[in-house]
Each structure stands twice: as C-alpha cells, then as structure tokens.
Design a protein around this motif. Structure first.
Motif, PDB file in Angstrom:
ATOM      1  N   VAL A  41      -6.136  -5.204  14.506  1.00 13.41           N
ATOM      2  CA  VAL A  41      -5.316  -5.864  13.486  1.00 13.41           C
ATOM      3  C   VAL A  41      -4.956  -7.273  13.932  1.00 13.41           C
ATOM      4  O   VAL A  41      -5.072  -8.246  13.156  1.00 13.41           O
ATOM      5  CB  VAL A  41      -4.037  -5.037  13.209  1.00 13.41           C
ATOM      6  N   GLU A  63     -11.263  -2.235   9.413  1.00 11.10           N
ATOM      7  CA  GLU A  63     -12.107  -1.040   9.535  1.00 11.10           C
ATOM      8  C   GLU A  63     -13.491  -1.403  10.065  1.00 11.10           C
ATOM      9  O   GLU A  63     -14.033  -0.717  10.938  1.00 11.10           O
ATOM     10  CB  GLU A  63     -12.226  -0.361   8.179  1.00 11.10           C
ATOM     11  N   THR A 115       0.825  -1.213   0.000  1.00  9.18           N
ATOM     12  CA  THR A 115       0.000   0.000   0.000  1.00  9.18           C
ATOM     13  C   THR A 115       0.855   1.258   0.000  1.00  9.18           C
ATOM     14  O   THR A 115       0.381   2.332  -0.351  1.00  9.18           O
ATOM     15  CB  THR A 115      -0.921   0.027   1.233  1.00  9.18           C
ATOM     16  N   LEU A 159      -7.746  -4.985   5.213  1.00  4.28           N
ATOM     17  CA  LEU A 159      -7.907  -3.631   5.732  1.00  4.28           C
ATOM     18  C   LEU A 159      -9.384  -3.261   5.871  1.00  4.28           C
ATOM     19  O   LEU A 159      -9.772  -2.560   6.820  1.00  4.28           O
ATOM     20  CB  LEU A 159      -7.180  -2.634   4.829  1.00  4.28           C
ATOM     21  N   GLY A 216      -2.750   2.876   1.984  1.00  6.35           N
ATOM     22  CA  GLY A 216      -2.900   2.662   3.420  1.00  6.35           C
ATOM     23  C   GLY A 216      -4.136   3.348   3.971  1.00  6.35           C
ATOM     24  O   GLY A 216      -4.726   4.221   3.332  1.00  6.35           O
ATOM     25  N   LYS A 217      -4.521   2.931   5.174  1.00  3.32           N
ATOM     26  CA  LYS A 217      -5.708   3.499   5.832  1.00  3.32           C
ATOM     27  C   LYS A 217      -5.275   4.288   7.060  1.00  3.32           C
ATOM     28  O   LYS A 217      -4.351   3.907   7.775  1.00  3.32           O
ATOM     29  CB  LYS A 217      -6.656   2.380   6.259  1.00  3.32           C
ATOM     30  N   ILE A 221       2.466  -5.981   8.253  1.00  2.00           N
ATOM     31  CA  ILE A 221       1.523  -4.890   8.511  1.00  2.00           C
ATOM     32  C   ILE A 221       2.222  -3.862   9.386  1.00  2.00           C
ATOM     33  O   ILE A 221       2.772  -4.219  10.445  1.00  2.00           O
ATOM     34  CB  ILE A 221       0.255  -5.415   9.226  1.00  2.00           C
ATOM     35  N   VAL A 233      -2.147   2.667   8.775  1.00  2.00           N
ATOM     36  CA  VAL A 233      -1.832   1.253   8.626  1.00  2.00           C
ATOM     37  C   VAL A 233      -1.493   0.973   7.169  1.00  2.00           C
ATOM     38  O   VAL A 233      -2.299   1.252   6.270  1.00  2.00           O
ATOM     39  CB  VAL A 233      -3.007   0.356   9.078  1.00  2.00           C
ATOM     40  N   ASP A 234      -0.300   0.442   6.933  1.00  2.00           N
ATOM     41  CA  ASP A 234       0.128   0.000   5.605  1.00  2.00           C
ATOM     42  C   ASP A 234       0.363  -1.504   5.652  1.00  2.00           C
ATOM     43  O   ASP A 234       0.661  -2.068   6.710  1.00  2.00           O
ATOM     44  CB  ASP A 234       1.396   0.725   5.169  1.00  2.00           C
ATOM     45  N   MET A 235       0.272  -2.121   4.489  1.00  2.00           N
ATOM     46  CA  MET A 235       0.394  -3.576   4.426  1.00  2.00           C
ATOM     47  C   MET A 235       1.104  -3.976   3.136  1.00  2.00           C
ATOM     48  O   MET A 235       0.929  -3.337   2.089  1.00  2.00           O
ATOM     49  CB  MET A 235      -0.999  -4.211   4.504  1.00  2.00           C
TER      50      MET A 235
END
Length: 313
Positions: free
Chosen positions: A181, A264, A125, A260, A167-168, A224, A236-238
C-alpha cells in the motif's frame, strides 16, 4: 475589403467580378483558439507548481474554457459566412474550431460526467464503519467541503451507483500488505500525512494521504485502513473525499478502484500496462480479458518499509 474587379476584351466588353474577401470571423476564431492553449497551459503549470491557489485556478480555468468555446462559436459563424457569401478563410476557421474543441473537451467531459455519475463527493468501501479522517479537515480551507459523517442518503446513492466498490481481503501478512500500500502511495506521489496504528481489538493501521489530480493537480483527501483478520488475512478499506464541489464526477470511486487493483497486482507481482490503465482505469491484456496471475507473496526489496510513529505507540 470588398473589391470589384473588371475584365474583358476591349473597352466595350468589361464585366464586374465581386471578391467577398476574408472572413473576419475565421480570423478571430483562429486567434481565440490559439489563445486558449496558453491559458490552459498557464493554469495547469501555475496550479501544479503552486503558483496559483485553487480559487485563482478556477477563475483562470473558467476564462480558458470560455475562450475555447468562443473560438468554436465564432468558427461556426465563419463557416456560415464562407458557405453563403463565398468568403475566404476556411482553413483558419477549421483550425480555430479544432483548437477550441481540444481545450473545451475538458469541461464537456465534466458536463457529461455530471449526467452519468451520482452527486457524491465522499466515497468509502465500508459504508457501515467508514475509515476515519483525523487530519484532512485541518488541511482544508474554510471555503472547502467539510469532512462529515456519511449521510444515509449518500450511502444509498453509493450502493446503487457503485455496488462493486467494497474492501479487499488478501491472504498476506499485515506488514506485506502495508508495504504494498505504501509503495502505491509513493508511486502516485501522494503526500502521506499521517500513519496511525491501533492494537486494541483488531490490529489496525490507517494511512492518511493527499492525492493530486493528473492535469491541474487539485488535491483531495484519502484514508486507507488495514485490518488484520487473524487467519483470514488482511482487509483493506479506503475512503476518498473531494475538497471542492458537491459532485466528484466519479473521481473518488475511480481513484479507490484503481488504487486497490494496483495494490492487488503489486502483491501478485503482475506487470501493469500503464497506458491502458490510464485510459480505461484497469489492466486489460490484448485478448480483452482481466489479468489472472497466480498469487506470489514476493514484494520487491526496494519497497520502503513504514517508519513507526512515536505519537501512536
């Protein structure tokens, strides 16, 4: 066996009737179709319970799919002989074709995915500073893909294919997002390999895990990264990387997107329609619109809290 039957009224009025018999192709199509399913189950069970390694599973999968395709081809030959020669065995040919098709759908879907999705096997992401793997390469066989720095060409390809894969950022405490997570990792039965934390600069927590595919339990690696952004919340990136092959058939991007989204929904306390998510990869209510649930920071009390890693203190 071909048979000539005679009938008539008396010795001087006899007439011959040709009996074409049973189509051998129909018979073999049915048995090839039947054989493909035990091979399919044997491969899936053997790999899931680690009775077979990856290479052995690939060989058995190949034999399974070849058997299924042969069942379909022989069934088509049977259809032709039944139509042209009037042979028996239509039901057997249909059964063989359908059983072969039900197994062959897997490689057919894979062939279609090769045409639809880009040739990528490592997706992130964050393409500028991707989450970093520290343990994944140690878990890989020398024959598997090597964890490398994302190439510029691959980054451009990903941007073009998955422009929405980013990412979120969530307005929750870092500990709250971390618990959500980890709860999703546990729910998917992913193996958590390492949890590391850095308080230098931006507080960051990284989780490395091994994911398993649904049917054959083939393993891929994910990492993550959670970053606390002061008052802005938590980002948060993955990153998801395939262990085998140059083409992931879209699996890595799909894994990240669904994961993700599920985090959420967990943070929002929204119910998930698991069957619909299994088919479509996201939650779709009956009216066809995306779920829009007010944000509530409540996390179930039974969500496991992270255990500190002494080596990362």
């Amino acid at each position: 066996m071909k048979q000539i039957l005679f009938s008539g009224h008396g010795a001087f009025t006899r007439r011959a009737h040709y009996d074409p018999g049973l189509s051998r192709s129909a018979y073999w199509s049915m048995w090839l179709g039947i054989m493909s399913w035990p091979l399919f189950v044997l491969t899936a069970v053997g790999r899931r319970f680690r009775l077979l390694d990856d290479v052995q599973s690939f060989v058995l999968m190949g034999a399974t799919f070849v058997t299924a395709v042969l069942a379909m081809v022989v069934a088509l030959i049977a259809f032709r002989s039944i139509w042209l020669r009037g042979q028996k065995g239509l039901r057997r040919a249909i059964e063989g074709f359908l059983m072969g098709l039900s197994v062959a759908l897997f490689p057919l879907a894979g062939a279609l995915a090769v045409l639809v999705y880009p040739t990528l096997n490592d997706v992130s992401t964050d393409l500028a500073v991707p989450p970093h793997f520290t343990e994944a390469q140690k878990l890989r066989d020398p024959r598997m893909n090597t964890i490398r720095r994302l190439a510029g060409e691959d980054r451009l390809l990903q941007r073009e294919a998955y422009p929405g894969l980013v990412g979120k950022v969530w307005q929750f405490e870092l500990d709250t997002v971390l618990r959500a997570v980890e709860a999703e990792v546990a729910q998917r039965d992913w193996k958590l390999v390492k949890r590391s934390q850095s308080d230098i600069g931006t507080p960051t927590i990284s989780l490395e895990a091994v994911s398993r595919s649904l049917v054959f339990a083939f393993e891929d690696d994910v990492v993550i990264r959670l970053e606390e952004l002061d008052e802005a919340g938590v980002k948060v990136d993955m990153r998801s990387s395939s262990r085998w092959g140059k083409h992931d058939l879209g699996a890595n991007a799909r894994r990240i997107e669904v994961f993700l989204d599920d985090v959420e929904l967990r943070l929002q306390g929204a119910p998930r329609e698991s069957i619909i998510r299994f088919v479509f990869g996201r939650d779709v209510p009956s009216n066809g619109t995306r779920l829009n649930v007010p944000v509530t920071p409540d996390i179930p009390s039974n969500v496991p809290r992270p255990k500190p890693d002494p080596g990362q203190q």
